[in-house]
Write a protein that holds these residues in place. Structure first.
Motif, short mmCIF file in Angstrom:
data_model
loop_
_atom_site.label_atom_id
_atom_site.label_comp_id
_atom_site.label_asym_id
_atom_site.label_seq_id
_atom_site.Cartn_x
_atom_site.Cartn_y
_atom_site.Cartn_z
N ALA A 1 38.08 -3.70 36.81
CA ALA A 1 38.44 -4.11 35.56
C ALA A 1 40.12 -4.91 35.97
N ASP B 1 39.53 -7.99 37.83
CA ASP B 1 39.37 -9.19 36.75
C ASP B 1 40.55 -9.71 36.35
N PRO C 1 39.54 -7.84 25.56
CA PRO C 1 38.10 -8.03 25.57
C PRO C 1 37.80 -7.04 27.16
N ARG C 2 38.58 -7.14 27.77
CA ARG C 2 38.45 -6.41 29.32
C ARG C 2 38.65 -5.00 28.91
N GLU D 1 37.93 -3.46 26.15
CA GLU D 1 36.67 -3.06 25.31
C GLU D 1 35.68 -2.78 26.34
N ARG D 2 35.44 -3.87 26.98
CA ARG D 2 34.32 -3.68 28.13
C ARG D 2 34.22 -2.43 28.98
N LEU D 3 35.69 -2.15 29.37
CA LEU D 3 35.87 -1.02 30.30
C LEU D 3 35.54 0.25 29.28
N SER D 4 36.21 0.52 28.30
CA SER D 4 35.88 1.49 27.36
C SER D 4 34.22 1.71 27.14
N HIS D 5 33.77 0.68 26.81
CA HIS D 5 32.19 0.74 26.53
C HIS D 5 31.46 1.14 28.05
N GLU D 6 31.68 0.57 28.91
CA GLU D 6 31.24 1.03 30.13
C GLU D 6 31.39 2.67 30.75
N LEU E 1 35.20 1.46 38.15
CA LEU E 1 35.12 0.52 36.93
C LEU E 1 36.60 0.14 36.67
#
Length: 246
Positions: A237, A240, A91-92, A94-99, A233
């Motif tokens: 990540a 986190d 999930p992290r 995925e978020r990093l790639s999206h951001e 970013l």
């Protein structure tokens, strides 16, 4: 034979077996001679080990060579479908790639290589060597620099010795580590793939031990102005994911 000697021999045998298995984690197929060259174990001993590993299903004969066996494949599937899926890594990423809009990956040190445990493609299709299950030597690039900088000195020396690096190259690598540790990130451009820029930040456990690194990769020619943003970013990540069992 003393108990200490027996224990030492058993440990040496275990280390050798693990070394042989690592060859098949990196190569699809390998002959006994190639395994011997990669591990430094005599060919006659390699054949005996391959016989043992074949009998237990960890490797299998493929023509005149050997490859990963059904037991090894089941281990990989259980890791993918079990332990990895229950962590915060996916999930992290995925978020990093999206951001960022770029490829995000989680890498861990395995022997003398960096193993890509998971990767998420960005909005742009990036031709690079970081895909799930791929390995790269711990020699160059942001990922290797970030991993080496946070490995114990004894482990780093094993890597240098395995690749027979000249003393001046070792000194150059060692000289770069304090800055990587201070800044909490390593960056590189075209180190592994031409035209690819990358940033990697370490993921640390509660004790400060290295769990792996988070990496973002982007086309160098198109993203120069966004690099400080990517660095922020990837460090966020990594922070986190740090601090415990991921």
């Amino acid at each position: 034979m003393s108990a200490d000697a027996t224990s030492g021999n058993a440990g040496r045998t275990t280390d050798r077996l693990l070394g042989v298995l690592m060859v098949f984690a990196e190569a699809e197929h390998a002959t006994a001679a190639e395994v011997s060259e990669a591990t430094g174990i005599p060919v006659s001993t390699v054949y005996r080990m391959l016989d043992r590993l074949s009998a237990t299903g960890f490797v299998q004969r493929v023509g005149t060579a050997y490859g990963a066996g059904p037991v090894a494949v089941r281990f990989a599937e259980k890791y993918r479908n079990g332990a990895l899926e229950r962590t915060a890594i996916g999930p992290r990423l995925e978020r990093l790639s999206h951001e960022s809009g770029e490829l995000a990956a989680f890498m861990v040190p395995v022997g003398t290589e960096a193993l890509c445990v998971d990767a998420v493609e960005g909005a742009r299709v990036l031709r690079c060597c970081y895909t799930r299950g791929a390995v790269q030597p711990l020699l160059r690039g942001a990922t290797a620099e970030a991993l080496l900088a946070h490995l114990p000195e004894s482990r780093r020396q094993q890597v240098y010795a395995a690749y027979r690096l000249p003393a001046e190259r070792v000194r150059a690598l060692e000289a770069a580590h304090p800055l990587v540790r201070e800044q909490g990130v390593a960056v590189s451009e075209s180190a592994l793939d031409e035209g690819v820029w990358g940033a990697s930040a370490p993921v640390l456990g509660d004790s400060g031990s290295l769990n792996g690194v988070v990496t973002v990769m982007a086309p160098a020619a198109l993203t120069e102005r966004r690099r400080p943003y990517y660095v922020r970013l990837v460090k966020e990540a990594a922070r986190d994911l740090s601090g415990g069992t991921i």
